[in-house]
Design a protein around this motif. Structure first.
Motif, PDB file in Angstrom:
ATOM      1  N   THR A   6      12.564   3.383  20.258  1.00 57.61           N
ATOM      2  CA  THR A   6      13.193   4.231  18.591  1.00 57.61           C
ATOM      3  C   THR A   6      13.194   3.251  17.695  1.00 57.61           C
ATOM      4  OG1 THR A   6      14.522   5.696  20.141  1.00 57.61           O
ATOM      5  CG2 THR A   6      15.401   5.081  17.953  1.00 57.61           C
ATOM      6  N   THR A   7      13.439   2.018  17.079  1.00 52.77           N
ATOM      7  CA  THR A   7      12.981   1.299  16.564  1.00 52.77           C
ATOM      8  C   THR A   7      11.468   1.047  15.932  1.00 52.77           C
ATOM      9  OG1 THR A   7      14.830  -0.329  16.543  1.00 52.77           O
ATOM     10  CG2 THR A   7      13.223  -1.060  15.911  1.00 52.77           C
ATOM     11  N   ASP A   8      10.925   1.401  16.760  1.00 52.33           N
ATOM     12  CA  ASP A   8       8.995   1.120  16.528  1.00 52.33           C
ATOM     13  C   ASP A   8       9.023   2.779  15.234  1.00 52.33           C
ATOM     14  OD1 ASP A   8       7.814  -1.417  17.521  1.00 52.33           O
ATOM     15  OD2 ASP A   8       7.449  -0.889  18.889  1.00 52.33           O
ATOM     16  N   ASP A   9       9.332   3.444  16.254  1.00 50.12           N
ATOM     17  CA  ASP A   9       8.988   4.717  16.150  1.00 50.12           C
ATOM     18  C   ASP A   9       9.949   5.316  14.212  1.00 50.12           C
ATOM     19  OD1 ASP A   9       7.594   5.375  17.841  1.00 50.12           O
ATOM     20  OD2 ASP A   9       9.703   6.429  19.307  1.00 50.12           O
ATOM     21  N   ASP A  10      11.030   4.390  14.334  1.00 53.66           N
ATOM     22  CA  ASP A  10      11.438   4.841  12.876  1.00 53.66           C
ATOM     23  C   ASP A  10      10.501   4.171  11.947  1.00 53.66           C
ATOM     24  OD1 ASP A  10      13.476   6.265  13.928  1.00 53.66           O
ATOM     25  OD2 ASP A  10      15.148   4.380  13.965  1.00 53.66           O
ATOM     26  N   PHE A  11      10.854   2.723  12.497  1.00 56.75           N
ATOM     27  CA  PHE A  11       9.340   2.013  11.103  1.00 56.75           C
ATOM     28  C   PHE A  11       9.191   2.848  11.105  1.00 56.75           C
ATOM     29  CE2 PHE A  11       6.526  -1.102  10.366  1.00 56.75           C
ATOM     30  CZ  PHE A  11       6.636  -1.950   9.542  1.00 56.75           C
ATOM     31  N   LEU A  12       7.880   3.012  11.910  1.00 56.82           N
ATOM     32  CA  LEU A  12       6.508   3.940  10.952  1.00 56.82           C
ATOM     33  C   LEU A  12       7.201   4.773  10.288  1.00 56.82           C
ATOM     34  CD1 LEU A  12       4.456   2.908  14.619  1.00 56.82           C
ATOM     35  CD2 LEU A  12       4.357   2.216  12.171  1.00 56.82           C
ATOM     36  N   ALA A  13       8.198   5.766  10.617  1.00 54.39           N
ATOM     37  CA  ALA A  13       8.338   7.307  10.318  1.00 54.39           C
ATOM     38  C   ALA A  13       8.073   6.340   8.723  1.00 54.39           C
ATOM     39  CB  ALA A  13       9.715   7.690  10.949  1.00 54.39           C
ATOM     40  N   ILE A  14       9.092   5.752   8.062  1.00 55.44           N
ATOM     41  CA  ILE A  14       9.997   5.040   7.208  1.00 55.44           C
ATOM     42  C   ILE A  14       8.633   4.560   5.707  1.00 55.44           C
ATOM     43  CG2 ILE A  14      12.439   5.191   7.697  1.00 55.44           C
ATOM     44  CD1 ILE A  14      11.787   2.773   6.728  1.00 55.44           C
ATOM     45  N   THR A  15       7.620   4.067   7.071  1.00 57.07           N
ATOM     46  CA  THR A  15       6.819   3.252   6.257  1.00 57.07           C
ATOM     47  C   THR A  15       4.916   3.897   6.248  1.00 57.07           C
ATOM     48  OG1 THR A  15       6.187   1.777   8.504  1.00 57.07           O
ATOM     49  CG2 THR A  15       7.991   1.002   6.553  1.00 57.07           C
ATOM     50  N   GLU A  16       4.329   4.714   6.665  1.00 59.56           N
ATOM     51  CA  GLU A  16       3.721   4.984   6.977  1.00 59.56           C
ATOM     52  C   GLU A  16       3.150   5.673   5.938  1.00 59.56           C
ATOM     53  OE1 GLU A  16       0.497   4.371   9.274  1.00 59.56           O
ATOM     54  OE2 GLU A  16       1.361   2.747   9.252  1.00 59.56           O
ATOM     55  N   PRO A  17       4.212   6.697   5.629  1.00 58.67           N
ATOM     56  CA  PRO A  17       3.696   7.112   4.447  1.00 58.67           C
ATOM     57  C   PRO A  17       2.782   7.009   3.187  1.00 58.67           C
ATOM     58  CG  PRO A  17       5.315   8.340   5.087  1.00 58.67           C
ATOM     59  CD  PRO A  17       5.472   7.063   5.691  1.00 58.67           C
ATOM     60  N   TYR A  18       3.344   5.209   2.779  1.00 53.18           N
ATOM     61  CA  TYR A  18       2.796   5.016   2.131  1.00 53.18           C
ATOM     62  C   TYR A  18       1.587   3.567   2.223  1.00 53.18           C
ATOM     63  CZ  TYR A  18       7.957   6.238   0.892  1.00 53.18           C
ATOM     64  OH  TYR A  18       8.530   6.759   0.212  1.00 53.18           O
ATOM     65  N   ARG A  19       1.365   3.863   3.221  1.00 46.18           N
ATOM     66  CA  ARG A  19       0.102   2.875   3.411  1.00 46.18           C
ATOM     67  C   ARG A  19      -1.108   2.609   2.763  1.00 46.18           C
ATOM     68  NH1 ARG A  19      -1.377  -0.423   7.806  1.00 46.18           N
ATOM     69  NH2 ARG A  19       0.049   0.393   9.063  1.00 46.18           N
ATOM     70  N   ARG A  20      -1.186   3.844   2.839  1.00 42.31           N
ATOM     71  CA  ARG A  20      -2.471   3.939   1.417  1.00 42.31           C
ATOM     72  C   ARG A  20      -2.379   3.972   0.132  1.00 42.31           C
ATOM     73  NH1 ARG A  20      -2.386  10.367   0.968  1.00 42.31           N
ATOM     74  NH2 ARG A  20      -0.481  10.918  -0.501  1.00 42.31           N
ATOM     75  N   GLU A  21      -0.803   3.948  -0.560  1.00 40.98           N
ATOM     76  CA  GLU A  21      -0.240   3.065  -1.706  1.00 40.98           C
ATOM     77  C   GLU A  21      -0.591   1.771  -1.666  1.00 40.98           C
ATOM     78  OE1 GLU A  21       3.226   3.720  -4.819  1.00 40.98           O
ATOM     79  OE2 GLU A  21       2.967   5.163  -3.300  1.00 40.98           O
ATOM     80  N   ILE A  22      -0.428   1.561  -0.490  1.00 47.20           N
ATOM     81  CA  ILE A  22       0.198  -0.109  -0.710  1.00 47.20           C
ATOM     82  C   ILE A  22      -1.369  -0.950  -0.951  1.00 47.20           C
ATOM     83  CG2 ILE A  22       0.746  -2.435   1.438  1.00 47.20           C
ATOM     84  CD1 ILE A  22       3.118  -0.941  -0.404  1.00 47.20           C
ATOM     85  N   MET A  23      -2.067  -0.194   0.057  1.00 49.44           N
ATOM     86  CA  MET A  23      -3.376  -0.663   0.495  1.00 49.44           C
ATOM     87  C   MET A  23      -4.542  -0.107  -1.108  1.00 49.44           C
ATOM     88  SD  MET A  23      -6.250  -1.448   1.535  1.00 49.44           S
ATOM     89  CE  MET A  23      -8.424  -1.591   2.183  1.00 49.44           C
ATOM     90  N   ALA A  24      -3.849   0.310  -2.126  1.00 49.25           N
ATOM     91  CA  ALA A  24      -4.310   0.377  -3.651  1.00 49.25           C
ATOM     92  C   ALA A  24      -3.548  -1.095  -3.550  1.00 49.25           C
ATOM     93  CB  ALA A  24      -3.900   1.961  -4.175  1.00 49.25           C
ATOM     94  N   HIS A  25      -2.183  -1.468  -3.611  1.00 46.60           N
ATOM     95  CA  HIS A  25      -1.692  -1.720  -4.419  1.00 46.60           C
ATOM     96  C   HIS A  25      -2.188  -3.484  -4.377  1.00 46.60           C
ATOM     97  CE1 HIS A  25       2.307  -4.672  -6.991  1.00 46.60           C
ATOM     98  NE2 HIS A  25       2.183  -5.125  -5.273  1.00 46.60           N
ATOM     99  N   CYS A  26      -2.570  -3.826  -3.491  1.00 44.40           N
ATOM    100  CA  CYS A  26      -3.727  -5.226  -2.766  1.00 44.40           C
ATOM    101  C   CYS A  26      -4.076  -5.085  -3.078  1.00 44.40           C
ATOM    102  CB  CYS A  26      -2.861  -4.879  -0.919  1.00 44.40           C
ATOM    103  SG  CYS A  26      -1.709  -5.096  -0.071  1.00 44.40           S
ATOM    104  N   TYR A  27      -4.823  -3.534  -3.348  1.00 45.19           N
ATOM    105  CA  TYR A  27      -6.642  -3.801  -3.585  1.00 45.19           C
ATOM    106  C   TYR A  27      -6.889  -4.727  -4.977  1.00 45.19           C
ATOM    107  CZ  TYR A  27     -11.066  -2.676  -6.188  1.00 45.19           C
ATOM    108  OH  TYR A  27     -12.628  -2.677  -6.629  1.00 45.19           O
TER     109      TYR A  27
END
Length: 335
Positions: A6-27
């Motif tokens: 459940t913790t894994d699912d919760d973590f992914l649910a709230i963080t995955e929508p931002y992955r593409r934005e974090i990728m651009a930030h790191c770039y």
């Protein structure tokens, strides 16, 4: 086991929508698509490890960007700046001189857009606008002139629209220090990469027509037509080759002397985008008649239907790089 899942699912649910934005930030921080991919993974590992202590005082987006920023700053302590040839200083090169490569320089890399360059759907409008403009190669190259903390401050303040207090808290600085470093960073970036005037950008019809002429000139191997696409101020560069060249005639001389193509049909261009800019994957015909990846060209166009700046990227893995931009391994000859 049920609680962990459940913790894994919760973590992914709230963080995955931002992955593409974090990728651009790191770039933006690193100037390297490959480094950014690694640091996004490190960011998410750190976020996962700290998830139990996330107190939700900051938004998930802010929390992830704080982790990503500090992850990148740590990585930058052991990495060199990533320039383009024109950013190394010195005058434009003589196109009749031998081409020289430098594989010791960690050159700036292009960024494969896809959905990655765009912020998450939950991002505020200012972040959306900032993301579109601040992924351009000229801006990323300008960031390489900044010390690491100034780079982070400029991105957090001017791209992500953070308050000075938020930046100070993230970087463990005072607000006064943040504001001082921001002014220095802005002045430096303005000097090496002046802001684009919206009047200098082509409208959709002009851009489409310009790209069609450009593609036809290369595929027909019509060097005179290629020269006509540039002005006397236009720049051509092609890392890891160290030279950069200015002016249509100089660019034409460079191509005539060094391009492996000999006739129409030797080159095929497929359109893509990189750094929010029009780009082409150029395929060169080999001795066996097969067209394979040769270089990735990223263009900056003017409102007058000219190419202001062309960067032709080479790498040791052109097939892999083309795949990142949605381009195939080979293409069929043009009928």
């Amino acid at each position: 086991m049920t609680v962990q899942t459940t913790t894994d699912d919760d973590f992914l649910a709230i963080t995955e929508p931002y992955r593409r934005e974090i990728m651009a930030h790191c770039y933006r921080m690193m100037g390297s698509h490959h480094d950014a991919e690694d640091l996004v993974q490190e960011t998410y590992i750190r976020a996962w490890r700290g998830y139990a202590g996330y107190d939700q005082r900051a938004s998930v987006r802010t929390w992830l960007h704080k982790i990503a920023t500090n992850t990148c700053l740590t990585a930058l302590q052991t990495k060199k700046k990533r320039p383009l040839p024109s950013g190394l200083g010195g005058d434009a090169y003589d196109p009749t001189a031998p081409l020289l490569q430098d594989h010791e320089v960690p050159w700036l890399e292009p960024f494969a857009d896809g959905d990655t360059a765009a912020p998450a759907d939950t991002a505020d409008p200012a972040a959306v606008v900032g993301s579109r403009e601040s992924i351009r190669l000229a801006f990323i190259a300008a960031l390489q002139h900044l010390p690491e903390r100034q780079r982070a401050i400029l991105i957090l303040r001017d791209v992500l629209q953070w308050r000075a207090a938020e930046v100070a808290d993230t970087l463990d600085l005072t607000v006064a220090t943040v504001n001082s470093l921001l002014q220095r960073a802005r002045a430096q970036v303005k000097e090496v990469a002046p802001e684009r005037d919206s009047m200098s950008e082509p409208d959709e019809a002009t851009q489409r027509a310009t790209l069609e002429r450009y593609c036809a000139a290369f595929q027909n191997y019509d060097v005179d037509a290629i020269v006509s696409m540039f002005t006397d101020k236009s720049i051509w560069e092609m890392p890891p080759f160290t030279g950069w060249y200015q002016g249509g005639e100089q660019i034409g001389t460079l191509i005539r002397r060094n391009c492996p193509a000999e006739k129409a049909g030797d080159q095929i261009l497929l359109p893509t985008t990189a750094n929010g800019q029009p780009a082409f994957g150029l395929y060169m015909r080999g001795a066996d008649g097969v067209h394979r990846p040769f270089q990735l060209q990223v263009l900056e166009l003017s409102a007058q239907g000219k190419v202001d700046h062309a960067i032709a990227f080479f790498s040791d893995d052109m097939v892999g790089d083309f795949a990142r931009f949605g381009l195939p391994e080979t293409v069929a000859p043009i009928d």
